[in-house]
Design an enzyme around this catalytic site. Structure first.
Site, mmCIF file in Angstrom:
data_model
loop_
_atom_site.group_PDB
_atom_site.id
_atom_site.type_symbol
_atom_site.label_atom_id
_atom_site.label_comp_id
_atom_site.label_asym_id
_atom_site.label_seq_id
_atom_site.Cartn_x
_atom_site.Cartn_y
_atom_site.Cartn_z
ATOM 1 N N GLY A 177 0.773 -1.113 0.018
ATOM 2 C CA GLY A 177 -0.054 0.139 -0.011
ATOM 3 C C GLY A 177 0.850 1.189 0.057
ATOM 4 O O GLY A 177 1.864 1.152 0.333
ATOM 5 N N ARG A 231 0.394 -5.212 -4.902
ATOM 6 C CA ARG A 231 0.495 -6.394 -3.959
ATOM 7 C C ARG A 231 0.773 -7.800 -4.581
ATOM 8 O O ARG A 231 0.265 -7.928 -5.844
ATOM 9 C CB ARG A 231 -0.811 -6.233 -3.363
ATOM 10 C CG ARG A 231 -1.087 -5.000 -2.492
ATOM 11 C CD ARG A 231 -2.343 -5.045 -1.781
ATOM 12 N NE ARG A 231 -2.589 -3.789 -0.998
ATOM 13 C CZ ARG A 231 -2.124 -3.235 0.227
ATOM 14 N NH1 ARG A 231 -1.237 -4.260 0.933
ATOM 15 N NH2 ARG A 231 -2.479 -2.149 0.659
ATOM 16 N N ASP A 269 4.612 -5.297 6.308
ATOM 17 C CA ASP A 269 4.970 -6.508 6.869
ATOM 18 C C ASP A 269 5.125 -7.716 5.799
ATOM 19 O O ASP A 269 6.115 -8.319 5.846
ATOM 20 C CB ASP A 269 3.656 -6.969 7.680
ATOM 21 C CG ASP A 269 3.309 -5.821 8.842
ATOM 22 O OD1 ASP A 269 4.361 -5.263 9.134
ATOM 23 O OD2 ASP A 269 2.236 -5.895 9.237
ATOM 24 N N THR A 277 5.342 2.436 7.388
ATOM 25 C CA THR A 277 4.288 2.354 8.127
ATOM 26 C C THR A 277 3.755 3.630 8.793
ATOM 27 O O THR A 277 4.534 4.494 9.141
ATOM 28 C CB THR A 277 4.321 1.360 9.372
ATOM 29 O OG1 THR A 277 3.338 1.383 10.302
ATOM 30 C CG2 THR A 277 5.543 1.686 10.263
ATOM 31 N N ASP A 311 1.567 3.643 11.139
ATOM 32 C CA ASP A 311 1.276 3.289 12.481
ATOM 33 C C ASP A 311 2.153 3.488 13.520
ATOM 34 O O ASP A 311 1.946 3.430 14.784
ATOM 35 C CB ASP A 311 0.852 1.739 12.499
ATOM 36 C CG ASP A 311 -0.259 1.259 11.277
ATOM 37 O OD1 ASP A 311 -1.058 2.324 11.036
ATOM 38 O OD2 ASP A 311 -0.231 0.131 10.864
ATOM 39 N N ASP A 338 4.581 1.657 14.629
ATOM 40 C CA ASP A 338 4.959 0.793 15.538
ATOM 41 C C ASP A 338 5.919 -0.175 15.318
ATOM 42 O O ASP A 338 6.079 -1.326 15.463
ATOM 43 C CB ASP A 338 3.810 -0.416 15.388
ATOM 44 C CG ASP A 338 3.450 -0.619 14.054
ATOM 45 O OD1 ASP A 338 4.169 -0.399 13.069
ATOM 46 O OD2 ASP A 338 2.681 -1.778 13.641
ATOM 47 N N ARG A 341 -4.105 -0.915 12.881
ATOM 48 C CA ARG A 341 -3.809 -2.314 13.445
ATOM 49 C C ARG A 341 -3.878 -2.299 14.947
ATOM 50 O O ARG A 341 -5.009 -1.670 15.447
ATOM 51 C CB ARG A 341 -2.563 -2.884 12.776
ATOM 52 C CG ARG A 341 -2.693 -2.910 11.281
ATOM 53 C CD ARG A 341 -2.332 -4.315 10.762
ATOM 54 N NE ARG A 341 -2.451 -4.308 9.398
ATOM 55 C CZ ARG A 341 -1.618 -5.054 8.656
ATOM 56 N NH1 ARG A 341 -0.963 -6.035 9.331
ATOM 57 N NH2 ARG A 341 -1.955 -5.095 7.361
#
Length: 334
Positions: A159, A222, A248, A276, A278, A280, A323
């Site tokens: 993405g 993808r 990931d 990311t 996120d 994380d 997530r």
């Protein structure tokens, strides 16, 4: 994390790592930031349609990848990264080109010592073990590639994430201006671009203003991960440094590519750059794209708040990505 790896590494830290020994092998910014392919939260997702079966890919990656663990006194544990010297004996080294660069040669202690590591936990108790450490990123005095022999490629997968073009630009300019690397290819359209699409020659002139655009100038997709075909393409094109920007599933694929490279005994450095929104990734403060995602989410929340406040018993509902980390939500201002 699919929308994960650069910001964690700002452009300066990216520039400092390209030809270094710590990048030879599958050194990933994600790993240096304290995430490893086998144990990180990135095990949450894998490839989308068009990829090998998720369970097959994850199983092969787990079986092949054996973390390099080094134990020291007082409970010191180093989770090291794979390296070219692990499978190529008597690998020659060369002086880092930065030693002759006037912008860097005058800086004392600019190079990172080979034994420098970064602790996962900064605060520990007096009698507690020193805990897990990770290899520190940064330029080394000795490198494993001569500038003239380097043929690098860059691919973006999965993405979109804010900042992708900035990362591409920094890699190209860092290789070109800091290390004297003239041959850099862009792989068009994700993993399948290695064997199904054309490549794009990348120079500082080509990437000069791409950071002002959204998306990725290289295109993305993808799936399409065929390890054998990808490594065949890398070998046929004479590529010896592969920079893979993705989340990931993409980085699991990078791990599998490294294992195939290792199996064939090729002198190819595979570098995973986690992307990311996120945030994380442990140890680092910000992953690239995170701040932009926070700002955009704030706009949506403000709009929903205005709508809800304007009518009786109004309720505004905004769904945020993230997530399992939830940091996009935590950073919103009330």
């Amino acid at each position: 994390m699919d929308s994960v790896n650069v910001s964690s590494t700002s452009s300066s830290s990216l520039k400092s790592r390209f030809l270094e020994p710590s990048n030879s092998g599958i050194s990933s910014i994600k790993q240096f930031s304290s995430v490893s392919f086998s144990s990180s939260s990135s095990s949450r997702s894998s490839f989308s349609s068009g990829s090998p079966r998720k369970d097959t890919l994850m199983a092969s990656s787990t079986e092949n990848f054996k973390p390099k663990i080094v134990n020291g006194p007082a409970g010191y544990v180093l989770q090291d990264v794979p390296h070219l010297s692990d499978y190529i004996p008597d690998l020659p080294t060369y002086c880092n080109p930065l030693q002759d660069n006037p912008a860097y040669s005058v800086v004392k202690q600019y190079f990172v010592h080979v034994d420098d590591t970064v602790p996962q936990k900064i605060v520990v108790h007096k009698n507690s073990p020193r805990g897990i450490h990770f290899r520190r990123a940064g330029p080394r005095q000795k490198v494993y590639f001569e500038s003239d022999e380097v043929h690098a490629c860059i691919v973006t997968c999965g993405g979109l994430c804010p900042g992708l073009n900035t990362v591409i630009r920094e890699i190209v300019c860092g290789l070109y201006h800091m290390y004297g690397v003239k041959k850099v290819l862009g792989i068009d359209g994700g993993y399948r671009g290695f064997y199904a699409k054309n490549t794009v020659p990348l120079t500082p002139k080509v990437v000069n203003d791409i950071h002002k655009r959204g998306g990725t100038v290289l295109g993305t997709s993808r799936g399409g991960h065929d390890t054998s075909k990808i490594v065949d393409s890398i070998q046929d094109r004479g590529i010896n440094q592969v920079y893979i920007i993705g989340g990931d599933g993409t980085l699991k694929g990078a791990s599998v590519i490294y294992e195939e490279v290792r199996k064939r005994g090729l002198k190819v450095a595979v570098v995973g750059i986690p992307k990311t929104i996120d945030n994380d990734i442990p140890v680092i403060d910000r992953s690239f794209g995170f701040d932009t995602a926070v700002e955009e989410a704030q706009r949506a929340i403000n709009a929903a708040h205005v709508e809800a406040e304007s009518i009786e018993n109004g309720i505004g509902v905004v769904k945020l990505m993230g997530r399992y980390s939830g940091k996009l939500l935590f950073c919103q201002k009330p």
